[in-house]
Design a protein around this motif. Structure first.
Motif, short mmCIF file in Angstrom:
data_model
loop_
_atom_site.label_atom_id
_atom_site.label_comp_id
_atom_site.label_asym_id
_atom_site.label_seq_id
_atom_site.Cartn_x
_atom_site.Cartn_y
_atom_site.Cartn_z
N TYR A 8 0.76 -1.39 -0.05
CA TYR A 8 -0.02 0.10 0.04
C TYR A 8 0.95 1.21 0.15
N ASP A 9 1.99 1.17 0.69
CA ASP A 9 2.84 2.39 1.05
C ASP A 9 3.99 2.27 1.52
N ILE A 10 5.12 3.08 1.49
CA ILE A 10 6.26 3.04 1.96
C ILE A 10 6.45 4.23 2.70
N LYS A 11 6.91 4.22 3.99
CA LYS A 11 7.33 5.18 4.76
C LYS A 11 8.81 4.94 5.34
N LYS A 12 9.55 6.16 5.40
CA LYS A 12 10.88 6.20 5.68
C LYS A 12 11.03 7.00 6.76
N THR A 13 11.75 6.76 8.07
CA THR A 13 12.20 7.52 9.00
C THR A 13 13.63 7.82 8.91
N ALA A 14 14.20 8.18 10.12
CA ALA A 14 15.60 8.25 10.23
C ALA A 14 16.33 6.86 10.57
N ASN A 15 15.34 6.18 11.34
CA ASN A 15 15.98 4.90 11.56
C ASN A 15 15.45 3.73 10.88
N ASN A 16 14.24 3.77 10.15
CA ASN A 16 13.49 2.68 9.70
C ASN A 16 13.02 3.08 8.36
N ILE A 17 12.59 1.85 7.56
CA ILE A 17 11.94 1.98 6.76
C ILE A 17 10.67 0.89 6.80
N TYR A 18 9.46 1.49 6.50
CA TYR A 18 8.29 0.84 6.81
C TYR A 18 7.53 0.29 5.47
N LEU A 19 7.45 -0.85 5.23
CA LEU A 19 6.53 -1.41 4.03
C LEU A 19 5.32 -1.70 4.54
N ILE A 20 4.21 -0.71 4.21
CA ILE A 20 2.84 -0.97 4.60
C ILE A 20 2.18 -1.94 3.55
N MET A 21 1.79 -3.09 4.05
CA MET A 21 1.33 -3.99 3.37
C MET A 21 -0.17 -4.88 3.77
N GLU A 22 -0.69 -5.37 2.58
CA GLU A 22 -1.93 -6.16 3.06
C GLU A 22 -1.77 -7.01 3.94
N TYR A 23 -2.80 -7.23 5.02
CA TYR A 23 -2.76 -8.13 6.08
C TYR A 23 -3.70 -9.19 5.77
N GLN A 74 17.91 10.73 6.17
CA GLN A 74 16.78 11.37 6.90
C GLN A 74 15.71 10.88 6.15
N GLY A 75 14.66 10.57 6.75
CA GLY A 75 13.18 9.99 6.23
C GLY A 75 12.39 11.40 6.18
N SER A 76 11.15 11.28 5.46
CA SER A 76 10.20 12.25 5.75
C SER A 76 9.38 12.12 6.46
N SER A 77 9.13 10.94 7.40
CA SER A 77 8.00 10.70 8.14
C SER A 77 8.78 10.30 9.72
N GLN A 78 8.05 10.62 10.64
CA GLN A 78 8.39 10.49 12.22
C GLN A 78 7.63 9.44 12.81
N ASP A 79 8.50 8.67 13.75
CA ASP A 79 7.92 7.84 14.67
C ASP A 79 7.29 8.40 15.88
N ILE A 80 6.15 8.19 16.13
CA ILE A 80 5.30 8.74 17.33
C ILE A 80 5.00 7.82 18.10
#
Length: 594
Positions: free
Chosen positions: A71-86, A353-359
């Motif tokens: 569905y999506d990809i998010k990159k933060t300073a520490n991680n890369i997140y692959l947003i996928m179908e569950y 550096q990623g465009s998203s943040q871990d909250i």
């Protein structure tokens, strides 16, 4: 608070790997469940970076009902997140451990979905390279090909690969032999998975890779018909897929055009044609309908057979017309091969550096959240209603067989009372539970469930089934009332019950009819040697006895194991028993009822 990445909430951890974790979560804007693959940037080195980029390219290239979606990809300073179908039902490896092996119909259904997914992979020159049961996920009964971490995208100048990747028991011999290979290696892997589904084990085994390769080259895999008596069509396909020399192995085009892709649909059409040409169309149509709708496990399955069921309902209400006898449309809804393919530029996973943040800094646990418990409860609610639905179709199947039993003559009364009982059960489900929305079974989150799409789909489906079985009942009543009216062999209590209101059914009379009928069946079977040719009669006797102890047999949840009742397993159990064990079980059940 849980970890949040932009619009995505990570609820709990569901797995860990060498380079990160996989989380279960949801999109807080759409409330859609997701799986989130979290990759730590610090571990992105060398070959792994290339493999991750390949996986992203593959997932973005393919848009197919039977391939897991990115569905999506998010990159933060520490991680890369692959947003996928569950996928909510685990993988086929876990499923096979529970089932031991699958009957051919179910195994072929999964195979066809796998082949549908590979049509898109082959079209886009993609090799999976790690195809195995653990990488085939299930979601509401449907198949999703997953884990493209070892996949390779080929181009016009590169049709071969030479890296040894994958799981040895599913690797093609050319891969095991460290030779160059093309995407025909995936055909071998699909063949091994199909064999595993059918027989519960790999076609070739060994204690090490050298021995495994030797066994593949020198030994023939075994079709063990004592485990699973598969069709010549399925056997032919296995023999064409599991060929050592890739040049002689079936091609992708021939695989996609093999008879296995069409024979279930053709069997259905031939069965339908025979049904419509039969003398008693309504009776035959009911048999056809029951046979093809014995078990509904998921609301999603309702859509699969929509054309088939609509046709059955139409015939039940209006009778067979010329245009229906010539019906040549699709009886089963097939998954989409490819939907509006959207290609995106490949994503480079490197960067500082990623465009998203871990909250949210709280550690994500592996415990279910309140939201997940609500979703789980709603699914359980759907299962609870479908369980009752599967019970009344079970009654229909026993009734249909009783009225067509050639060994016990003039026993339509038993079938009639069973159909009357199942109509009462459908009416209860349709009216009290689905129309009046009474929470008869004390289910959690009931009010929320009654607003869901699953609830509405089940309501519509069961209402239609009531019409099918009501037409069936009317045709039996018309036939039976004439036979019974002046019969001296049928007592007055039975006559009164037959002529009573459809909502009235004397359980004592029903049980007496069932017991008397089962006694006639068993006495007849005792006169012959216990042989496999009489298996169906023993199975029928077993199910007649289960009708007498209906509530005890079909408890929704087993009190000892807390497992929900599995109708597919119930129907398979008698087929798995040796005939002597089956007969012994039936006789013991009968003795307890005396």
């Amino acid at each position: 608070m849980p970890k949040v990445v932009d619009n995505y909430v990570l609820e709990r951890s569901i797995g860990k790997g060498q380079f990160g974790e996989v989380f279960k979560g949801y999109n807080k804007q759409t409330n859609v469940d997701i799986a989130v693959k979290c990759v730590k940037r610090e571990l992105l080195k060398g070959k792994f970076t290339e493999l991750l980029e390949n996986e992203i390219k593959v997932l973005r290239t393919c848009n197919n009902d039977n391939i897991i979606k990115l569905y999506d990809i998010k990159k933060t300073a520490n991680n890369i997140y692959l947003i996928m179908e569950y996928c909510n039902e685990g993988d086929l490896s876990q499923y096979l451990k529970q089932k031991k092996f699958l009957l051919e119909e179910e195994a072929v259904d999964y195979l066809l979905q796998i082949l549908n997914g590979f049509k898109t992979l082959v079209k886009n020159k993609i090799m999976h390279r790690d195809f195995k049961l653990a990488n085939i996920l299930k979601h509401d009964g449907n198949i999703k090909i997953a884990d493209f971490g070892f996949s390779k995208l080929l181009n016009d100048h590169q049709a071969l690969a030479n890296t040894m990747l994958g799981s040895p028991l599913n690797m093609a011999p050319e891969v095991l032999n460290n030779q160059e290979y093309d995407n025909k290696a995936d055909i071998w892997s699909i063949g091994t998975c199909f064999y595993e589904l059918l027989f519960g084990k790999s076609p070739f085994t060994a204690t090490n890779m050298v021995e495994l390769l030797k066994n593949i080259k020198t030994k023939q895999f075994v079709i063990n018909r004592k485990v699973n008596n598969i069709s010549p069509t399925a056997e032919d396909l296995l023999k064409k897929m599991l060929v050592v020399n890739p040049k002689d192995r079936i091609s992708w085009q021939d695989l996609f055009n093999h008879e296995i892709n069409f024979y279930q649909e053709e069997k259905l059409k031939q069965d339908l044609e025979t049904t419509l040409k039969g003398g008693e169309v309504m009776m035959n149509m009911n048999k056809f309908y029951i046979k093809n709708n014995m078990v509904i496990d998921h609301p999603a399955e309702i859509k699969k057979k929509e054309e088939l069921n609509n046709l059955a309902i139409q015939i039940a209400q209006n009778g067979p017309q010329n245009q229906q006898q010539q019906y040549d449309g699709p009886l089963l809804k097939k998954p989409q091969e490819e939907n509006k393919l959207i290609r995106q530029d490949s994503v480079k996973v490197q960067g500082n550096q990623g465009s998203s943040q871990d909250i949210g800094n709280d550690e994500v646990t592996d415990k279910e959240t309140q939201r997940e418990k609500e979703i789980k409860a709603k699914k359980r609610n759907a299962n609870r209603i479908l369980h009752e639905r599967n019970i009344y179709v079970f009654l229909a199947s026993v009734a249909e067989e009783a009225m067509n039993n050639q060994t016990i003559q003039n026993y339509d009364v038993t079938g009639f009372f069973l159909v009357k009982k199942l109509l009462q059960q459908i009416d209860f489900l349709k009216t009290i539970i689905l129309e009046n929305k009474q929470n008869v079974y004390g289910l959690e989150f009931w009010e929320q469930f009654t607003q869901s799409k699953d609830y509405k789909d089940i309501h519509t489906y069961i209402s239609k089934e009531f019409d099918v079985f009501k037409s069936y009942f009317d045709s039996i009543y018309e036939k039976l009332s004439e036979q019974i009216q002046y019969s001296t062999k049928v007592d007055d209590a039975i006559k009164q019950s037959i002529n009573s209101n459809i909502k009235y059914n004397n359980q004592e009379i029903l049980n007496k009819c069932l017991f008397d009928y089962s006694k006639l069946l068993i006495d007849s079977l005792k006169k012959s040697q216990i042989q496999d040719q009489h298996r169906q009669q023993w199975v029928h006797a077993d199910r007649v006895l289960d009708c007498i102890r209906l509530e005890e047999t079909f408890q929704f949840v087993d009190k000892n194991t807390n497992q929900q009742f599995n109708f597919k397993q119930y129907y398979e159990n008698d087929n798995l028993l040796e005939i002597e064990a089956l007969a012994k079980k039936v006789l013991q059940k009968f003795d307890k009822l005396k």
